[in-house]
Design a protein around this motif. Structure first.
Motif, PDB file in Angstrom:
ATOM      1  N   ALA A  82       0.826  -1.215   0.000  1.00 20.23           N
ATOM      2  CA  ALA A  82       0.000   0.000   0.000  1.00 20.23           C
ATOM      3  C   ALA A  82       0.861   1.266   0.000  1.00 20.23           C
ATOM      4  CB  ALA A  82      -0.939  -0.003   1.203  1.00 20.23           C
ATOM      5  N   LYS A  83       0.183   2.403  -0.112  1.00 21.76           N
ATOM      6  CA  LYS A  83       0.836   3.705  -0.004  1.00 21.76           C
ATOM      7  C   LYS A  83       0.542   4.288   1.376  1.00 21.76           C
ATOM      8  CE  LYS A  83       0.529   4.917  -4.918  1.00 21.76           C
ATOM      9  NZ  LYS A  83       0.003   5.916  -5.903  1.00 21.76           N
ATOM     10  N   TYR A  84       1.579   4.771   2.047  1.00 28.85           N
ATOM     11  CA  TYR A  84       1.447   5.291   3.404  1.00 28.85           C
ATOM     12  C   TYR A  84       1.976   6.715   3.488  1.00 28.85           C
ATOM     13  CZ  TYR A  84       0.514   0.469   4.678  1.00 28.85           C
ATOM     14  OH  TYR A  84      -0.043  -0.778   4.761  1.00 28.85           O
ATOM     15  N   ALA A  85       1.324   7.503   4.328  1.00 27.55           N
ATOM     16  CA  ALA A  85       1.755   8.878   4.565  1.00 27.55           C
ATOM     17  C   ALA A  85       1.847   9.123   6.064  1.00 27.55           C
ATOM     18  CB  ALA A  85       0.777   9.872   3.939  1.00 27.55           C
ATOM     19  N   VAL A  86       3.025   9.552   6.524  1.00 27.35           N
ATOM     20  CA  VAL A  86       3.190   9.944   7.923  1.00 27.35           C
ATOM     21  C   VAL A  86       2.526  11.299   8.107  1.00 27.35           C
ATOM     22  CG1 VAL A  86       4.865  10.480   9.728  1.00 27.35           C
ATOM     23  CG2 VAL A  86       5.321   8.620   8.109  1.00 27.35           C
ATOM     24  N   ASP A 115       5.757   7.646   2.480  1.00 32.38           N
ATOM     25  CA  ASP A 115       6.045   9.068   2.341  1.00 32.38           C
ATOM     26  C   ASP A 115       5.974   9.728   3.714  1.00 32.38           C
ATOM     27  OD1 ASP A 115       6.241  11.774   1.724  1.00 32.38           O
ATOM     28  OD2 ASP A 115       4.967  11.616  -0.056  1.00 32.38           O
ATOM     29  N   GLY A 116       7.111  10.200   4.209  1.00 29.93           N
ATOM     30  CA  GLY A 116       7.153  10.853   5.512  1.00 29.93           C
ATOM     31  C   GLY A 116       6.589  12.251   5.520  1.00 29.93           C
ATOM     32  N   GLN A 117       6.359  12.843   4.357  1.00 31.15           N
ATOM     33  CA  GLN A 117       5.793  14.186   4.219  1.00 31.15           C
ATOM     34  C   GLN A 117       6.576  15.252   4.999  1.00 31.15           C
ATOM     35  OE1 GLN A 117       1.409  14.287   2.937  1.00 31.15           O
ATOM     36  NE2 GLN A 117       1.322  13.499   5.031  1.00 31.15           N
ATOM     37  N   GLY A 118       7.878  15.004   5.201  1.00 26.50           N
ATOM     38  CA  GLY A 118       8.702  15.976   5.906  1.00 26.50           C
ATOM     39  C   GLY A 118       8.645  15.870   7.411  1.00 26.50           C
ATOM     40  N   PHE A 119       8.141  14.768   7.932  1.00 29.43           N
ATOM     41  CA  PHE A 119       8.080  14.561   9.381  1.00 29.43           C
ATOM     42  C   PHE A 119       9.196  13.635   9.843  1.00 29.43           C
ATOM     43  CE2 PHE A 119       3.549  15.577   8.420  1.00 29.43           C
ATOM     44  CZ  PHE A 119       3.459  16.721   9.212  1.00 29.43           C
ATOM     45  N   ILE A 148      11.382  11.341   4.833  1.00 27.36           N
ATOM     46  CA  ILE A 148      11.295  10.907   6.229  1.00 27.36           C
ATOM     47  C   ILE A 148      12.643  11.113   6.921  1.00 27.36           C
ATOM     48  CG2 ILE A 148      11.865   8.479   5.754  1.00 27.36           C
ATOM     49  CD1 ILE A 148       9.334   9.809   8.361  1.00 27.36           C
ATOM     50  N   GLY A 149      12.576  11.569   8.169  1.00 30.17           N
ATOM     51  CA  GLY A 149      13.771  11.691   8.988  1.00 30.17           C
ATOM     52  C   GLY A 149      13.715  10.709  10.136  1.00 30.17           C
ATOM     53  N   LEU A 150      14.823  10.031  10.407  1.00 37.43           N
ATOM     54  CA  LEU A 150      14.955   9.161  11.572  1.00 37.43           C
ATOM     55  C   LEU A 150      15.908   9.849  12.534  1.00 37.43           C
ATOM     56  CD1 LEU A 150      15.317   5.608   9.969  1.00 37.43           C
ATOM     57  CD2 LEU A 150      13.252   6.699  10.854  1.00 37.43           C
ATOM     58  N   VAL A 151      15.402  10.259  13.672  1.00 34.18           N
ATOM     59  CA  VAL A 151      16.165  11.081  14.611  1.00 34.18           C
ATOM     60  C   VAL A 151      16.487  10.286  15.867  1.00 34.18           C
ATOM     61  CG1 VAL A 151      16.153  13.203  15.964  1.00 34.18           C
ATOM     62  CG2 VAL A 151      15.059  13.157  13.714  1.00 34.18           C
TER      63      VAL A 151
END
Length: 309
Positions: A82-86, A115-119, A148-151
Protein backbone atom coordinates in the motif's frame (compact mmCIF):
# COMPACT_ATOMS: atom_id res chain seq x y z
CA UNK A 1 -11.56 15.07 18.24
CA UNK A 2 -14.08 17.80 19.07
CA UNK A 3 -16.88 18.46 16.63
CA UNK A 4 -19.50 21.13 16.84
CA UNK A 5 -20.12 24.61 18.31
CA UNK A 6 -18.58 28.03 18.27
CA UNK A 7 -15.13 28.52 19.66
CA UNK A 8 -12.74 31.45 19.44
CA UNK A 9 -10.72 31.11 22.63
CA UNK A 10 -7.44 29.38 23.40
CA UNK A 11 -9.08 28.01 26.59
CA UNK A 12 -11.85 25.49 26.35
CA UNK A 13 -13.54 22.51 28.00
CA UNK A 14 -13.47 19.57 25.60
CA UNK A 15 -15.97 17.52 27.62
CA UNK A 16 -19.17 17.95 25.64
CA UNK A 17 -21.18 16.43 28.51
CA UNK A 18 -20.60 19.47 30.72
CA UNK A 19 -21.50 22.56 28.74
CA UNK A 20 -20.75 25.71 30.71
CA UNK A 21 -21.36 29.42 30.44
CA UNK A 22 -18.54 31.71 31.57
CA UNK A 23 -18.87 35.48 32.11
CA UNK A 24 -16.37 37.48 30.09
CA UNK A 25 -16.54 41.06 31.38
CA UNK A 26 -17.20 43.09 34.52
CA UNK A 27 -16.90 42.24 38.22
CA UNK A 28 -18.31 38.76 37.78
CA UNK A 29 -15.63 38.00 35.23
CA UNK A 30 -12.90 39.25 37.55
CA UNK A 31 -14.30 37.16 40.38
CA UNK A 32 -14.15 34.00 38.26
CA UNK A 33 -10.60 34.68 37.17
CA UNK A 34 -11.40 35.34 33.51
CA UNK A 35 -10.12 38.93 33.67
CA UNK A 36 -11.41 41.69 31.48
CA UNK A 37 -10.43 40.16 28.15
CA UNK A 38 -13.37 39.26 25.97
CA UNK A 39 -13.65 35.59 25.09
CA UNK A 40 -16.28 34.13 22.83
CA UNK A 41 -17.06 31.02 24.85
CA UNK A 42 -19.32 28.26 23.63
CA UNK A 43 -22.32 27.93 25.95
CA UNK A 44 -24.46 25.18 24.48
CA UNK A 45 -24.83 22.86 21.54
CA UNK A 46 -22.01 21.44 19.49
CA UNK A 47 -18.74 23.23 18.70
CA UNK A 48 -18.33 24.37 15.10
CA UNK A 49 -15.69 25.80 12.79
CA UNK A 50 -12.88 23.81 14.37
CA UNK A 51 -10.29 22.50 11.91
CA UNK A 52 -10.67 18.88 10.93
CA UNK A 53 -7.63 16.65 11.55
CA UNK A 54 -5.25 16.36 8.60
CA UNK A 55 -6.36 13.76 6.15
CA UNK A 56 -3.84 11.63 4.23
CA UNK A 57 -3.40 12.26 0.51
CA UNK A 58 -5.86 10.49 -1.74
CA UNK A 59 -4.98 6.83 -2.04
CA UNK A 60 -2.71 6.82 1.03
CA UNK A 61 -3.15 5.28 4.46
CA UNK A 62 -2.33 7.74 7.24
CA UNK A 63 0.18 6.97 9.99
CA UNK A 64 -0.08 8.99 13.20
CA UNK A 65 1.80 6.84 15.75
CA UNK A 66 4.60 4.29 15.90
CA UNK A 67 1.89 1.72 16.63
CA UNK A 68 0.35 2.58 13.27
CA UNK A 69 3.69 2.00 11.55
CA UNK A 70 4.13 -1.35 13.30
CA UNK A 71 0.80 -2.46 11.82
CA UNK A 72 2.27 -2.43 8.31
CA UNK A 73 2.39 -6.06 7.21
CA UNK A 74 0.88 -7.21 10.51
CA UNK A 75 -2.68 -5.96 10.13
CA UNK A 76 -5.04 -6.70 7.25
CA UNK A 77 -5.78 -3.00 6.92
CA UNK A 78 -2.09 -2.18 6.46
CA UNK A 79 -0.81 -4.31 3.55
CA UNK A 80 2.84 -4.35 2.47
CA UNK A 81 2.01 -3.08 -1.03
CA UNK A 82 0.00 0.00 0.00
CA UNK A 83 0.84 3.71 0.00
CA UNK A 84 1.45 5.29 3.40
CA UNK A 85 1.76 8.88 4.57
CA UNK A 86 3.19 9.94 7.92
CA UNK A 87 0.87 12.62 9.30
CA UNK A 88 2.95 14.20 12.08
CA UNK A 89 6.23 13.87 13.94
CA UNK A 90 6.22 10.51 15.73
CA UNK A 91 7.81 9.73 19.09
CA UNK A 92 8.97 6.11 18.87
CA UNK A 93 10.85 5.99 22.18
CA UNK A 94 8.29 3.54 23.62
CA UNK A 95 9.75 0.88 21.31
CA UNK A 96 12.64 0.48 23.76
CA UNK A 97 10.39 -1.74 25.89
CA UNK A 98 8.57 -3.57 23.11
CA UNK A 99 8.98 -7.32 22.57
CA UNK A 100 10.88 -7.89 25.81
CA UNK A 101 13.44 -5.26 24.90
CA UNK A 102 13.94 -6.35 21.28
CA UNK A 103 12.12 -3.19 20.23
CA UNK A 104 10.40 -2.44 16.94
CA UNK A 105 9.96 -5.38 14.55
CA UNK A 106 11.33 -4.30 11.14
CA UNK A 107 8.78 -4.13 8.33
CA UNK A 108 9.80 -6.84 5.89
CA UNK A 109 9.25 -7.41 2.17
CA UNK A 110 7.73 -3.95 1.65
CA UNK A 111 6.63 -3.22 -1.92
CA UNK A 112 4.64 -0.02 -1.44
CA UNK A 113 5.30 3.68 -0.91
CA UNK A 114 6.23 5.26 2.42
CA UNK A 115 6.04 9.07 2.34
CA UNK A 116 7.15 10.85 5.51
CA UNK A 117 5.79 14.19 4.22
CA UNK A 118 8.70 15.98 5.91
CA UNK A 119 8.08 14.56 9.38
CA UNK A 120 10.46 12.78 11.76
CA UNK A 121 10.37 9.47 13.60
CA UNK A 122 12.42 9.93 16.76
CA UNK A 123 13.80 7.49 19.32
CA UNK A 124 13.20 4.30 17.33
CA UNK A 125 14.83 1.30 19.05
CA UNK A 126 15.65 -2.05 17.42
CA UNK A 127 17.74 -4.35 19.60
CA UNK A 128 18.13 -7.61 17.67
CA UNK A 129 21.88 -8.39 17.61
CA UNK A 130 21.52 -11.90 16.20
CA UNK A 131 19.02 -11.07 13.45
CA UNK A 132 19.55 -10.12 9.80
CA UNK A 133 17.86 -7.35 7.83
CA UNK A 134 17.31 -4.80 10.58
CA UNK A 135 16.11 -1.23 10.09
CA UNK A 136 12.79 0.57 9.98
CA UNK A 137 12.29 -1.80 7.05
CA UNK A 138 13.94 -5.20 7.04
CA UNK A 139 13.59 -5.45 3.27
CA UNK A 140 12.18 -3.32 0.47
CA UNK A 141 11.39 -4.81 -2.94
CA UNK A 142 10.64 -2.28 -5.67
CA UNK A 143 9.36 0.21 -3.10
CA UNK A 144 9.66 3.93 -2.47
CA UNK A 145 10.67 5.71 0.73
CA UNK A 146 10.81 9.48 0.75
CA UNK A 147 10.62 12.62 2.89
CA UNK A 148 11.30 10.91 6.23
CA UNK A 149 13.77 11.69 8.99
CA UNK A 150 14.96 9.16 11.57
CA UNK A 151 16.17 11.08 14.61
CA UNK A 152 18.20 9.60 17.47
CA UNK A 153 17.46 6.05 16.39
CA UNK A 154 19.25 3.09 18.00
CA UNK A 155 19.44 0.07 15.71
CA UNK A 156 21.40 -3.02 16.71
CA UNK A 157 21.39 -6.05 14.45
CA UNK A 158 23.50 -8.85 13.07
CA UNK A 159 24.09 -8.71 9.31
CA UNK A 160 22.69 -6.38 6.63
CA UNK A 161 21.66 -3.47 8.84
CA UNK A 162 20.61 0.08 7.92
CA UNK A 163 18.76 2.99 9.47
CA UNK A 164 15.97 2.93 6.89
CA UNK A 165 16.34 -0.55 5.45
CA UNK A 166 18.50 -3.64 5.79
CA UNK A 167 18.29 -5.02 2.25
CA UNK A 168 17.02 -2.83 -0.61
CA UNK A 169 16.36 -4.82 -3.78
CA UNK A 170 14.62 -2.30 -6.01
CA UNK A 171 13.13 1.19 -5.93
CA UNK A 172 13.99 4.67 -4.75
CA UNK A 173 14.98 6.24 -1.44
CA UNK A 174 15.05 10.01 -1.62
CA UNK A 175 14.88 13.11 0.57
CA UNK A 176 15.66 11.18 3.76
CA UNK A 177 18.09 11.56 6.64
CA UNK A 178 19.12 9.68 9.76
CA UNK A 179 20.82 10.43 13.07
CA UNK A 180 21.59 8.16 16.00
CA UNK A 181 23.48 4.88 16.10
CA UNK A 182 23.65 1.81 13.84
CA UNK A 183 25.54 -1.22 15.14
CA UNK A 184 25.94 -4.54 13.37
CA UNK A 185 28.40 -7.12 12.14
CA UNK A 186 28.56 -7.44 8.35
CA UNK A 187 27.06 -5.06 5.76
CA UNK A 188 26.14 -2.09 7.93
CA UNK A 189 25.11 1.37 6.69
CA UNK A 190 23.72 4.57 8.14
CA UNK A 191 20.73 4.45 5.78
CA UNK A 192 20.93 1.13 3.91
CA UNK A 193 22.67 -2.16 4.60
CA UNK A 194 22.88 -3.57 1.06
CA UNK A 195 21.20 -2.51 -2.18
CA UNK A 196 20.82 -4.00 -5.65
CA UNK A 197 21.61 -2.64 -9.11
CA UNK A 198 17.96 -1.57 -9.55
CA UNK A 199 17.99 0.95 -6.70
CA UNK A 200 18.50 4.71 -6.55
CA UNK A 201 19.40 6.65 -3.41
CA UNK A 202 19.31 10.40 -3.95
CA UNK A 203 19.28 13.60 -1.90
CA UNK A 204 19.89 11.92 1.45
CA UNK A 205 22.28 12.35 4.35
CA UNK A 206 23.22 10.72 7.63
CA UNK A 207 25.10 11.86 10.71
CA UNK A 208 24.64 8.55 12.53
CA UNK A 209 27.42 6.69 14.30
CA UNK A 210 27.92 3.51 12.27
CA UNK A 211 29.81 0.53 13.70
CA UNK A 212 30.46 -2.88 12.22
CA UNK A 213 33.09 -5.38 11.19
CA UNK A 214 32.99 -5.91 7.41
CA UNK A 215 31.40 -3.81 4.64
CA UNK A 216 30.62 -0.74 6.73
CA UNK A 217 29.64 2.65 5.28
CA UNK A 218 28.22 5.91 6.54
CA UNK A 219 25.37 5.64 4.01
CA UNK A 220 25.48 2.07 2.63
CA UNK A 221 27.33 -1.03 3.75
CA UNK A 222 27.47 -2.62 0.28
CA UNK A 223 26.40 -0.61 -2.75
CA UNK A 224 25.35 -2.17 -6.05
CA UNK A 225 23.04 0.64 -7.16
CA UNK A 226 23.16 4.36 -7.88
CA UNK A 227 23.90 7.02 -5.27
CA UNK A 228 23.76 10.74 -6.06
CA UNK A 229 23.78 14.04 -4.19
CA UNK A 230 24.20 12.52 -0.72
CA UNK A 231 26.55 13.31 2.13
CA UNK A 232 27.75 11.77 5.40
CA UNK A 233 28.97 13.47 8.57
CA UNK A 234 29.04 10.82 11.29
CA UNK A 235 31.69 8.46 12.71
CA UNK A 236 32.20 5.23 10.75
CA UNK A 237 34.23 2.34 12.15
CA UNK A 238 34.95 -1.21 11.00
CA UNK A 239 37.70 -3.69 10.23
CA UNK A 240 37.36 -4.57 6.53
CA UNK A 241 35.93 -2.66 3.55
CA UNK A 242 35.02 0.50 5.40
CA UNK A 243 34.16 3.83 3.78
CA UNK A 244 32.81 7.28 4.49
CA UNK A 245 29.81 6.75 2.22
CA UNK A 246 30.06 3.12 1.08
CA UNK A 247 31.87 0.15 2.57
CA UNK A 248 32.07 -2.21 -0.42
CA UNK A 249 31.38 -0.57 -3.78
CA UNK A 250 30.03 -2.25 -6.93
CA UNK A 251 27.68 0.50 -8.13
CA UNK A 252 28.07 4.21 -8.79
CA UNK A 253 28.43 7.17 -6.45
CA UNK A 254 28.05 10.61 -8.03
CA UNK A 255 28.13 14.16 -6.67
CA UNK A 256 28.39 12.84 -3.11
CA UNK A 257 30.85 13.57 -0.31
CA UNK A 258 31.63 12.94 3.33
CA UNK A 259 33.40 14.68 6.17
CA UNK A 260 36.73 12.87 6.41
CA UNK A 261 37.42 14.30 9.86
CA UNK A 262 34.12 13.27 11.41
CA UNK A 263 33.85 9.89 9.66
CA UNK A 264 37.50 9.05 10.26
CA UNK A 265 37.67 7.77 6.66
CA UNK A 266 39.66 8.92 3.62
CA UNK A 267 38.72 6.51 0.84
CA UNK A 268 38.18 7.85 -2.68
CA UNK A 269 36.36 6.48 -5.72
CA UNK A 270 33.15 5.92 -3.77
CA UNK A 271 32.37 9.46 -2.70
CA UNK A 272 34.73 12.33 -2.13
CA UNK A 273 36.44 13.03 1.21
CA UNK A 274 36.25 16.67 2.32
CA UNK A 275 37.33 18.62 5.37
CA UNK A 276 34.72 19.94 7.77
CA UNK A 277 35.29 23.46 6.45
CA UNK A 278 34.73 22.28 2.89
CA UNK A 279 31.59 20.39 3.89
CA UNK A 280 30.21 23.66 5.25
CA UNK A 281 30.91 25.55 2.02
CA UNK A 282 28.35 25.53 -0.80
CA UNK A 283 31.13 25.48 -3.41
CA UNK A 284 31.81 21.86 -2.45
CA UNK A 285 28.42 20.68 -3.72
CA UNK A 286 28.72 21.13 -7.47
CA UNK A 287 25.43 20.43 -9.25
CA UNK A 288 23.29 20.33 -6.10
CA UNK A 289 19.91 22.06 -6.13
CA UNK A 290 20.07 24.72 -3.42
CA UNK A 291 16.88 26.40 -4.60
CA UNK A 292 14.36 23.56 -4.60
CA UNK A 293 15.85 20.58 -2.70
CA UNK A 294 18.55 21.66 -0.27
CA UNK A 295 19.38 24.58 1.98
CA UNK A 296 22.96 25.58 1.29
CA UNK A 297 25.48 24.91 4.07
CA UNK A 298 26.85 27.72 6.20
CA UNK A 299 29.82 28.01 8.51
CA UNK A 300 29.14 25.59 11.35
CA UNK A 301 26.33 23.79 9.53
CA UNK A 302 25.92 21.16 6.82
CA UNK A 303 23.22 21.23 4.09
CA UNK A 304 19.67 20.40 5.15
CA UNK A 305 16.68 19.23 3.16
CA UNK A 306 13.91 21.70 2.36
CA UNK A 307 11.36 18.90 2.63
CA UNK A 308 11.62 19.24 6.42
CA UNK A 309 10.96 22.99 6.62
Amino acid sequence: MINGGQFNSHIYNDDLSSHVSVPTTGAEALATGTGTDTYNWWTSGELSNLPEPNEPPTGYIGLWTIEDIQKIGNDAGYPLNAKYAVMNDIDASATATWNDGAGFAPIDIFTGTFDGQGFDISGLVINRPTEVHAGLFGGIIDGTVQNIGLVDNMIIGGDIIGGIVGVFTGGIISLCYATGSIIGNTVVGGLVGANSSTTVIANCYATSTVEGNTNVGGLIGQNNGSVMTCYIAGPVTGAHYVGGIVGLEFGTVAMSCYDSTITGQSDTGKGEPRTTAQMQNAATYTGWDFLGVWHAPTTGAYPTLRAFD
